[in-house]
Design an enzyme around this catalytic site. Sequence first.
Site, PDB file in Angstrom:
ATOM      1  CE  LYS A  66      -4.190  -1.852   2.088  1.00 52.54           C
ATOM      2  NZ  LYS A  66      -5.207  -1.714   3.120  1.00 52.54           N
ATOM      3  CG  ASN A  87      -7.810   1.107  -0.613  1.00 56.67           C
ATOM      4  OD1 ASN A  87      -7.967   2.149  -1.246  1.00 56.67           O
ATOM      5  ND2 ASN A  87      -8.809   0.512   0.020  1.00 56.67           N
ATOM      6  CG  ASP A 102      -8.088   0.682   3.495  1.00 56.71           C
ATOM      7  OD1 ASP A 102      -8.907  -0.113   2.996  1.00 56.71           O
ATOM      8  OD2 ASP A 102      -6.846   0.547   3.358  1.00 56.71           O
ATOM      9  N   GLY A 128       0.808   0.155  12.525  1.00 61.52           N
ATOM     10  CA  GLY A 128       1.341  -0.224  11.217  1.00 61.52           C
ATOM     11  C   GLY A 128       0.588   0.480  10.098  1.00 61.52           C
ATOM     12  CB  ALA A 130      -4.028  -1.589   9.153  1.00 62.96           C
ATOM     13  CE1 TYR A 212     -10.979  -9.059   5.500  1.00 68.77           C
ATOM     14  CE2 TYR A 212     -11.953 -11.242   5.354  1.00 68.77           C
ATOM     15  CZ  TYR A 212     -11.166 -10.246   4.829  1.00 68.77           C
ATOM     16  OH  TYR A 212     -10.545 -10.448   3.626  1.00 68.77           O
ATOM     17  N   GLY A 234     -14.010  -6.552  11.069  1.00 66.53           N
ATOM     18  CA  GLY A 234     -13.948  -5.525  10.038  1.00 66.53           C
ATOM     19  C   GLY A 234     -14.570  -5.916   8.706  1.00 66.53           C
TER      20      GLY A 234
HETATM   21  P1  ATR Z   1      -0.564  -3.725   8.733  1.00 69.37           P
HETATM   22  O1  ATR Z   1      -0.468  -3.146   7.354  1.00 69.37           O
HETATM   23  O2  ATR Z   1      -1.498  -4.903   8.844  1.00 69.37           O
HETATM   24  O3  ATR Z   1      -0.840  -2.668   9.766  1.00 69.37           O
HETATM   25  P2  ATR Z   1       2.202  -3.695   9.514  1.00 69.37           P
HETATM   26  O4  ATR Z   1       2.383  -2.337   8.922  1.00 69.37           O
HETATM   27  O5  ATR Z   1       3.268  -4.713   9.337  1.00 69.37           O
HETATM   28  O6  ATR Z   1       0.860  -4.380   9.038  1.00 69.37           O
HETATM   29  O7  ATR Z   1       1.955  -3.467  11.100  1.00 69.37           O
HETATM   30  C1  ATR Z   1       1.799  -4.540  11.956  1.00 69.37           C
HETATM   31  C2  ATR Z   1       1.380  -4.038  13.340  1.00 69.37           C
HETATM   32  O8  ATR Z   1       1.189  -5.187  14.177  1.00 69.37           O
HETATM   33  C3  ATR Z   1       2.397  -3.161  14.038  1.00 69.37           C
HETATM   34  O9  ATR Z   1       1.735  -2.268  14.890  1.00 69.37           O
HETATM   35  C4  ATR Z   1       3.196  -4.201  14.838  1.00 69.37           C
HETATM   36  O10 ATR Z   1       3.871  -3.709  15.945  1.00 69.37           O
HETATM   37  P3  ATR Z   1       5.382  -3.106  15.791  1.00 69.37           P
HETATM   38  O11 ATR Z   1       5.204  -1.722  15.241  1.00 69.37           O
HETATM   39  O12 ATR Z   1       5.940  -3.150  17.142  1.00 69.37           O
HETATM   40  O13 ATR Z   1       6.094  -4.025  14.812  1.00 69.37           O
HETATM   41  C5  ATR Z   1       2.066  -5.099  15.291  1.00 69.37           C
HETATM   42  N1  ATR Z   1       2.548  -6.440  15.645  1.00 69.37           N
HETATM   43  C6  ATR Z   1       2.939  -7.414  14.798  1.00 69.37           C
HETATM   44  N2  ATR Z   1       3.331  -8.518  15.483  1.00 69.37           N
HETATM   45  C7  ATR Z   1       3.164  -8.233  16.812  1.00 69.37           C
HETATM   46  C8  ATR Z   1       3.379  -8.940  18.033  1.00 69.37           C
HETATM   47  N3  ATR Z   1       3.852 -10.206  18.034  1.00 69.37           N
HETATM   48  N4  ATR Z   1       3.082  -8.323  19.201  1.00 69.37           N
HETATM   49  C9  ATR Z   1       2.601  -7.061  19.214  1.00 69.37           C
HETATM   50  N5  ATR Z   1       2.387  -6.327  18.098  1.00 69.37           N
HETATM   51  C10 ATR Z   1       2.656  -6.894  16.910  1.00 69.37           C
END
Ligand code: ATR
Length: 266
Positions: A66, A87, A102, A128, A130, A212, A234
């Site tokens: 994205k 998106n 989104d 992240g 999203a 979802y 969602g």
């Molecule tokens: P998306 O596009 O789905 O938001 P992303 O940009 O990779 O995916 O973001 C993933 C999110 O999930 C982040 O907030 C990440 O936390 P970090 O910023 O600390 O990486 C969170 N996340 C992923 N795995 C995690 C875990 N095991 N425990 C807590 N948070 C997690």
Amino acid sequence: MTFQLALFGHPVKHSLSPQIQQNFAQQFNLKINYQLIDVRGDQLIQKVHEFFDQGGHGANITVPHKQSIMTVTDHLTERAQQAGAVNTLFKKKQQLWGDNTDGAGLLNDFNDKNISIKNKRILIIGAGGAVQGVLPNMVQSQPKSIHISNRTLKKAEKLAQSSNLCHALSDTPINTSFDVIINAPSLGHQGQSPDLEPEWLSLNTIAYDLSYRAAAQPFLTKCKSMGIQQSYDGIGMLHHQAALAFALWFNHIPKQPLNDKFRTNY
Ligand code: ATR
């Protein structure tokens, strides 16, 4: 004529978008072919160009592309610029545009569910892509505050800089519960929920997971076990962001909600 549409992402095979878009197209007697194109980052630009050069009419972009897709477009809509993510791709006067549906999709789903976030205290778990995508629309809805909690505090702090309504949630205890808690880390895909602090919750707290079906279950189950009475996944947001993309491609707004087979109830 059959309109060529596609979803670019990795992975894409479980996507509901083909069914959702087929359903929309039938509402207007349009013929579409919606392909799922699983593509890694190094192939993305080439594949997207190929698709549109061969007559592609429009496309959706999903995780993890994205942000990187923004380098391919000729123009970005204001909401894509604000979200820092795209998106949906559509053509206008031979130019390729990137938009982001989104955030508006999430707010439309809140509207369906009579959830108003104006003057409400919001907690978002995750920082992240999203969250980045939906945050501008949430801020525009004028909540009282948006706290962002994230494993990596620095990322929450960075996102929180976008508005003075936003705050990163550190370990400092908070003294009031939240009205709406939005879950957005990718943890649910690994069958896990983030920890929830009891002081975050009240009897009236509403919980919403941006993912979802199975991916939303761990969080929603935890919410229920902690006494939250209103919780949603969602799927509604998914439909709404898809409807807004369809409207960009065909200038028709499909009916929402769709039939019950797409709905998930908790
Ligand atoms: P998306 O596009 O789905 O938001 P992303 O940009 O990779 O995916 O973001 C993933 C999110 O999930 C982040 O907030 C990440 O936390 P970090 O910023 O600390 O990486 C969170 N996340 C992923 N795995 C995690 C875990 N095991 N425990 C807590 N948070 C997690």
